[in-house]
Design an enzyme around this catalytic site. Structure first.
Site, PDB file in Angstrom:
ATOM      1  N   MET B 166       0.827  -1.202   0.000  1.00 17.93           N
ATOM      2  CA  MET B 166       0.000   0.000   0.000  1.00 17.93           C
ATOM      3  C   MET B 166       0.863   1.255   0.000  1.00 17.93           C
ATOM      4  O   MET B 166       0.624   2.190  -0.766  1.00 17.93           O
ATOM      5  CB  MET B 166      -0.901  -0.035   1.240  1.00 17.93           C
ATOM      6  CG  MET B 166      -2.165   0.715   1.076  1.00 17.93           C
ATOM      7  SD  MET B 166      -2.995   0.207  -0.425  1.00 17.93           S
ATOM      8  CE  MET B 166      -4.489   1.053  -0.320  1.00 17.93           C
ATOM      9  N   ASP B 185      10.317   3.471   6.654  1.00 16.85           N
ATOM     10  CA  ASP B 185      10.045   2.158   7.262  1.00 16.85           C
ATOM     11  C   ASP B 185      11.266   1.807   8.105  1.00 16.85           C
ATOM     12  O   ASP B 185      12.400   2.139   7.729  1.00 16.85           O
ATOM     13  CB  ASP B 185       9.821   1.107   6.164  1.00 16.85           C
ATOM     14  CG  ASP B 185       9.063  -0.106   6.697  1.00 16.85           C
ATOM     15  OD1 ASP B 185       7.933  -0.331   6.221  1.00 16.85           O
ATOM     16  OD2 ASP B 185       9.604  -0.813   7.574  1.00 16.85           O
ATOM     17  N   GLU B 244      -3.184  -2.744   9.725  1.00 15.34           N
ATOM     18  CA  GLU B 244      -4.473  -2.290  10.268  1.00 15.34           C
ATOM     19  C   GLU B 244      -4.664  -2.743  11.717  1.00 15.34           C
ATOM     20  O   GLU B 244      -5.304  -3.754  11.994  1.00 15.34           O
ATOM     21  CB  GLU B 244      -5.587  -2.856   9.367  1.00 15.34           C
ATOM     22  CG  GLU B 244      -6.961  -2.261   9.596  1.00 15.34           C
ATOM     23  CD  GLU B 244      -7.168  -0.917   8.941  1.00 15.34           C
ATOM     24  OE1 GLU B 244      -6.180  -0.275   8.540  1.00 15.34           O
ATOM     25  OE2 GLU B 244      -8.320  -0.483   8.853  1.00 15.34           O
ATOM     26  N   LYS B 249      -1.239   1.977  15.101  1.00 13.66           N
ATOM     27  CA  LYS B 249      -1.528   3.256  14.451  1.00 13.66           C
ATOM     28  C   LYS B 249      -1.395   4.408  15.455  1.00 13.66           C
ATOM     29  O   LYS B 249      -0.890   5.483  15.123  1.00 13.66           O
ATOM     30  CB  LYS B 249      -2.938   3.247  13.848  1.00 13.66           C
ATOM     31  CG  LYS B 249      -3.109   2.161  12.786  1.00 13.66           C
ATOM     32  CD  LYS B 249      -3.692   2.670  11.493  1.00 13.66           C
ATOM     33  CE  LYS B 249      -3.843   1.517  10.502  1.00 13.66           C
ATOM     34  NZ  LYS B 249      -3.699   1.849   9.121  1.00 13.66           N
ATOM     35  N   SER B 271      -8.729   1.478   6.655  1.00 13.83           N
ATOM     36  CA  SER B 271      -9.933   1.187   5.883  1.00 13.83           C
ATOM     37  C   SER B 271     -11.143   0.991   6.793  1.00 13.83           C
ATOM     38  O   SER B 271     -12.263   0.953   6.313  1.00 13.83           O
ATOM     39  CB  SER B 271      -9.728  -0.049   5.014  1.00 13.83           C
ATOM     40  OG  SER B 271      -9.237  -1.113   5.776  1.00 13.83           O
ATOM     41  N   HIS B 292      -8.236   7.150   2.429  1.00 15.65           N
ATOM     42  CA  HIS B 292      -8.384   5.718   2.213  1.00 15.65           C
ATOM     43  C   HIS B 292      -8.202   5.388   0.724  1.00 15.65           C
ATOM     44  O   HIS B 292      -9.094   5.580  -0.088  1.00 15.65           O
ATOM     45  CB  HIS B 292      -9.761   5.246   2.706  1.00 15.65           C
ATOM     46  CG  HIS B 292      -9.965   3.769   2.555  1.00 15.65           C
ATOM     47  ND1 HIS B 292     -11.197   3.197   2.401  1.00 15.65           N
ATOM     48  CD2 HIS B 292      -9.078   2.744   2.528  1.00 15.65           C
ATOM     49  CE1 HIS B 292     -11.056   1.881   2.285  1.00 15.65           C
ATOM     50  NE2 HIS B 292      -9.781   1.594   2.355  1.00 15.65           N
ATOM     51  N   ASN B 342     -16.357   0.003   2.122  1.00 11.78           N
ATOM     52  CA  ASN B 342     -16.189  -1.263   2.826  1.00 11.78           C
ATOM     53  C   ASN B 342     -17.354  -1.600   3.740  1.00 11.78           C
ATOM     54  O   ASN B 342     -17.585  -2.753   4.048  1.00 11.78           O
ATOM     55  CB  ASN B 342     -14.881  -1.259   3.630  1.00 11.78           C
ATOM     56  CG  ASN B 342     -13.681  -1.542   2.738  1.00 11.78           C
ATOM     57  OD1 ASN B 342     -13.859  -1.992   1.608  1.00 11.78           O
ATOM     58  ND2 ASN B 342     -12.495  -1.258   3.232  1.00 11.78           N
TER      59      ASN B 342
END
Lengths: 390, 557
Positions: B166, B185, B244, B249, B271, B292, B342
């Site tokens: 992503m 990262d 997720e 987060k 999401s 998103h 979603n």
């Protein structure tokens, strides 16, 4: 030695037993069916002086295959190609050639191997790449089934014809095919089986479609004097007709085939009406094809085909109008995606009284074979042949 | 050998018209008939005196049949033109499964690259839905109370946190719009992998002619990577794209808040998670927003811009402007589980899982959805997107069980990437096939839950999946999650492939009839449970009349 155009006889007939010709060439199949039909009537290759073939004959029309088969005394050749109806037109042309004194013994061969040759539903030797309507073709894959599916859809819309009624055509074919040991599909099916088979192009299911097979057949036609010298039941070609049907630039009736015109000509020449016909071989690429042609030939009125074919009316010994007692293209054989030859062969068997005892019709004085070549509702050509016993 | 003879026979006028979408026929001066296609003489009377005329291009369906061999949903058809002639042709870009004899159609030439256009038709209904879709998309960028304008500041430097698939996709989308990106990262290998991934995506664009070599190298020059969060200190947009999980987060957002400059927008690519909860760990909830993206992020057009409780208008305006700049279709939505896209999808997937337990098989469910007009069924979509693994992992923290998914996961059936999931796939094939192992899992699951398997009709499947989505859409409107009802349709068109010729769940429902939908939902509620309880808004509209499309969001009564 001139005669009229109704004094020729079908003396030899042969259907190749194969339905899948692995390891055998198309040329070899043509030679085998030629020999089979000649053996059937007791004539030899040297007796043949007229030869007829369609585009399935490998090579270049009759140019190379005639020699391969061993035909050395030809005086008359014809390679008319109208798709599946070609061989019915060949009968018409052979009868005319004999009547004009151009030949005495005519041989028609048909054979192909789309299964072993992995050729799908194409017609061998036919090239559409320069056809004038090609640039106007729709941007979707096209196969014969889509054309006939639209005919069926509209027939249902206009006349209330049902999928159940169409299924009866297949049911009848399967009842006949169980007695034919060479038939591609011998299992008896019922209406439910047809309706439960996968949809191919709505409203046509898989069992509404004919089989795809390898194989072929041949017919020998001879002048009356020769026919009388042979020790076989007599099958006189009493009437023939052919007709072309085009799109007319958009002014066409998709529910009517060229069979109206070809049938009218053949009936007039034979001097009979549909009511005199006790057996008919009706081209059965799809169940709807049968329905349309029965209407167009006058076996029933336009729009009533659904009711006419239902409830076993096409089954020999059960209904009033037995058709395709070999199992037809729907169950027995549809070699090379061209069913005209096999229509003739079963008509000859019936006319001779030599069909399988379980399906032989009692009164076989008058029989009919009819075919449609090309794709309805678009351009197609029909051929009708009416045969008389004795 | 000549393969096309378009340049022969003086057909230029026909093909010139076709290129403009006009159907030109030949007219006979003597018998006055119009005919198709051109030939030497009038096919009706044989006259040689004929000329070109432009027709209305309108007609009706005389007969048709669905083409099952085409990858695209299409039907062969005979069209009867208003002027009389019948044309064997095709119906395209329309709801072919719903087409009926007599439906009105209009010409729709299929334009092809380096080839002549092909004659085809589309239905008037599909054309109307397309017009609606265009309007819906245009209006989705205008937000009441928030003026998009030239004064809204463009972002000049972005940072993307997380170098997974992503993160790489989002970075590519930004780079392609000339926005410099720092990809961050902790794992240097992940960073290298992402860089290589981005390079190959750019190479594909170059090979397809969508990008010049020079543009591609400019994109790459704009990409930097770093293992330290401090590197975001020069960014005015930071997009988090990590796994997720709420805890993770929150930790990342606390750091983002610490190192990002004042005024920078902090965005999350979540999401499903609650953006307000994430924003609460920062000192600038007004600058926190959801962006998103849909995977693959450099390709998929939809961008759900998720407004939190505290998100400032300026942050929204900047995010919407960014969406347009990176050539996405940005749609502003509010916070709820799954947002707009979603939420409907997950409701549908959950229901599809129940259908499996009750006796349906994946191929039947997927066929029903495809015949409804969606590009993919729900199970083939999950196999493609790795839905089994995602669902399995999402439940490990809570310990919640799901017999079918747990069994599939245990058997290594994770979807296309392992060659099998709900279906199995032959090597190098994406064609789903049902296999006995999967079927026995479904049957075992039914036994496990004590459910008697039964035959389920196509109609029941369609109702339980599609009407459920409509009901969920009605709830989104009454909860005020969307700015306008048509935004739901825009989300489903650009994020999930709902065809523009069918409008979207809201458009479809209004045309199908809300009182009939309400009646069916009420029956399903009795038979299957309260997930089908009609939304209050639907109940009201079913009685009073009116449409979902014209309902005011945030107002159910």
């Amino acid at each position: 030695m001139l005669g009229d155009s109704t004094s020729s006889y079908i003396v030899g007939a042969f259907e190749h037993p194969t339905r899948r010709a692995d390891g055998v060439s198309t040329a070899r199949l043509h030679a085998e069916v030629a020999q089979g039909a000649l053996a059937d009537c007791g004539l030899s290759l040297d007796d043949v002086d007229g030869y007829f073939c369609g585009s399935d004959a490998p090579g270049h029309g009759p140019l190379l295959i005639a020699e391969y088969i061993g035909l050395r005394n030809l005086k008359y050749i014809d390679s008319t190609e109208t798709g599946g109806s070609s061989y019915l037109l060949h009968v018409e042309h052979a009868v005319q050639a004999i009547a004009q004194g151009r030949c005495n013994v005519a041989l028609i061969t048909m054979a192909d191997r789309p299964i072993a040759g992995n050729a799908g539903h194409s017609i061998a030797g036919v090239d559409f790449s320069a056809s004038p309507d090609l640039p106007f073709m729709p941007p979707v894959p096209f196969a014969p089934v889509y054309g006939y599916a639209m005919v069926a859809k509209r027939h249902m819309h206009e006349f209330g014809t049902t999928s159940e009624q169409l299924a009866w055509v297949k049911v009848a074919a399967s009842h006949h095919a169980q007695h034919n040991e060479n038939a591609r599909l011998r299992q008896v099916v019922d209406v439910e089986d047809v309706l439960n088979s996968p949809m191919v192009a709505d409203p046509l299911h898989r069992l509404d479609c004919c089989v795809v097979t390898d194989g072929g057949g041949a017919i020998v036609i001879a002048r009356k004097e020769i026919a009388e010298s042979l020790n076989r039941p007599r099958v006189r070609v009493a009437g023939t007709g052919s007709a072309l049907h085009h799109n007319n630039g958009g002014w066409f009736d998709p529910l009517t085939s060229a069979g109206v015109a070809s049938g009218r000509t053949a009936f007039e020449e034979a001097g009979v009406t549909p009511r005199d016909i006790r057996y008919a071989s009706i081209y059965d690429s799809f169940t709807i094809t049968v329905l349309i042609q029965l209407e167009d030939l006058g076996f029933c009125d336009k729009g009533t085909g659904g009711r006419f074919v239902a409830d076993g009316n096409l089954i020999s010994g059960v209904g009033r109008m037995p058709i395709n007692t070999d199992g037809g293209g729907l169950c027995n054989n549809h070699p090379g995606n061209k069913g005209g030859m096999t229509k003739l062969l079963e008509a000859v068997r019936q006319c001779r009284g030599e069909a399988h005892p379980e399906v032989q019709v009692k009164n076989h004085d008058w029989v009919l074979a009819h075919g449609t070549g090309g794709i309805m509702p678009g351009a197609h050509a029909a051929g009708t042949v009416i045969l008389a016993a004795g | 050998m000549e393969t096309s003879f378009s340049h022969l026979d003086g057909l230029e006028q026909f093909w010139d018209g076709a290129t403009e979408g006009k159907l030109t026929l030949r007219k006979c001066d003597d018998c006055d008939k119009l005919y198709f296609y051109p030939r030497q003489l009038c096919p009706m009377c044989g006259s040689a005196s004929t000329q070109w005329v432009v027709t209305s291009g309108r007609g009706s369906v005389y007969a048709h049949s669905i083409v099952r061999r085409s990858r695209r949903l299409a039907a062969t058809a005979i069209i009867e033109l208003e002027e009389g002639p019948r044309i064997p042709t095709a119906l395209v870009n329309c709801d072919v499964h719903q087409v009926q004899i007599g439906d009105t159609v209009e010409v729709s030439f299929q334009q092809k690259k380096d080839a002549l256009p092909s004659l085809a038709f589309t239905t008037t209904a599909a054309q109307e839905a397309r017009a609606y879709s265009e309007t819906a998309q245009t209006s989705s960028t205008s937000i009441p109370g928030i003026e998009p304008g030239d004064h809204t500041a463009d972002y000049t430097q972005a940072a993307v946190i997380g170098a997974g698939r992503m993160g790489a996709g989002i970075s590519t989308a930004l780079l392609l719009a000339d926005i410099p990106v720092i990809l961050i990262d902790q794992d240097p290998d992940a960073l290298n992998g992402a860089r290589e991934g981005i390079i190959s995506l750019l190479e594909v664009s170059v090979s397809k002619g969508k990008l010049t070599e020079q543009q591609a190298s400019q994109c790459l020059a704009n990409l930097n990577t770093d293992t330290q969060m401090q590197a975001i200190s020069g960014a005015d947009l930071v997009i988090e794209a990590v796994y997720e999980q709420m805890g993770l987060k929150k930790t990342i957002f606390a750091e983002m808040d610490k190192f990002a400059p004042k005024g920078a927008t902090l965005a999350t690519n979540t999401s499903t998670l609650d953006i307000d909860e994430i924003a609460a760990v920062t000192d600038r909830p007004g600058s926190v927003i959801g962006l998103h993206f849909f995977s693959p992020a450099h390709v998929m057009k939809l961008l759900e811009v998720v407004r939190g409780r505290e998100t400032k208008g300026e942050t929204i305006a900047r995010a919407m402007k960014l969406g347009t700049r990176i050539r996405k279709v940005p749609v502003l939505v509010g916070v709820c589980y799954g947002f707009v896209g979603n939420r409907l999808l997950l409701a549908r997937e959950k229901q599809a899982g129940k259908l499996l337990l009750e006796g349906a098989l994946p191929d039947q469910v997927d066929r029903v959805l495809r015949e409804f007009g969606l590009p993919m069924g729900t199970f083939e979509l999950q196999d493609m997107a790795g839905g089994i693994e995602l669902d399995y992992r999402s439940r490990q923290e809570s310990g919640e069980k799901d017999f079918v998914i747990d069994e599939l996961f245990a058997k290594g059936r994770l979807g296309q990437k392992t060659g099998k999931g709900y279906y199995s796939y032959e090597a190098n094939s994406r064609k789903p096939r049902l296999d006995n192992e999967a079927i026995s899992v479904f049957e075992a699951a039914s036994a496990h839950y004590g459910i008697q398997r039964r035959e389920i009709s196509d109609q029941e499947i369609q109702d339980r999946l599609i009407l459920l989505m409509v009901n969920e859409a009605a709830k989104l409107i009454e909860e005020g999650i969307v700015v306008r009802p048509s935004d739901i349709d825009v989300v489903w068109q650009f994020g999930y492939g709902w065809p523009n010729w069918k409008g979207g769940p809201v458009y479809w429902a209004d045309r199908f009839g809300l009182s009939e939908i309400h009646a069916r939902l009420s029956r399903l509620e009795l038979a299957c449970g309260d997930e089908f309880t009609p939304a209050a808004l639907l109940s009201r509209l079913a009685v009073e009349g009116g449409t979902l499309g014209s309902a005011t969001p945030g107002n159910s009564t």
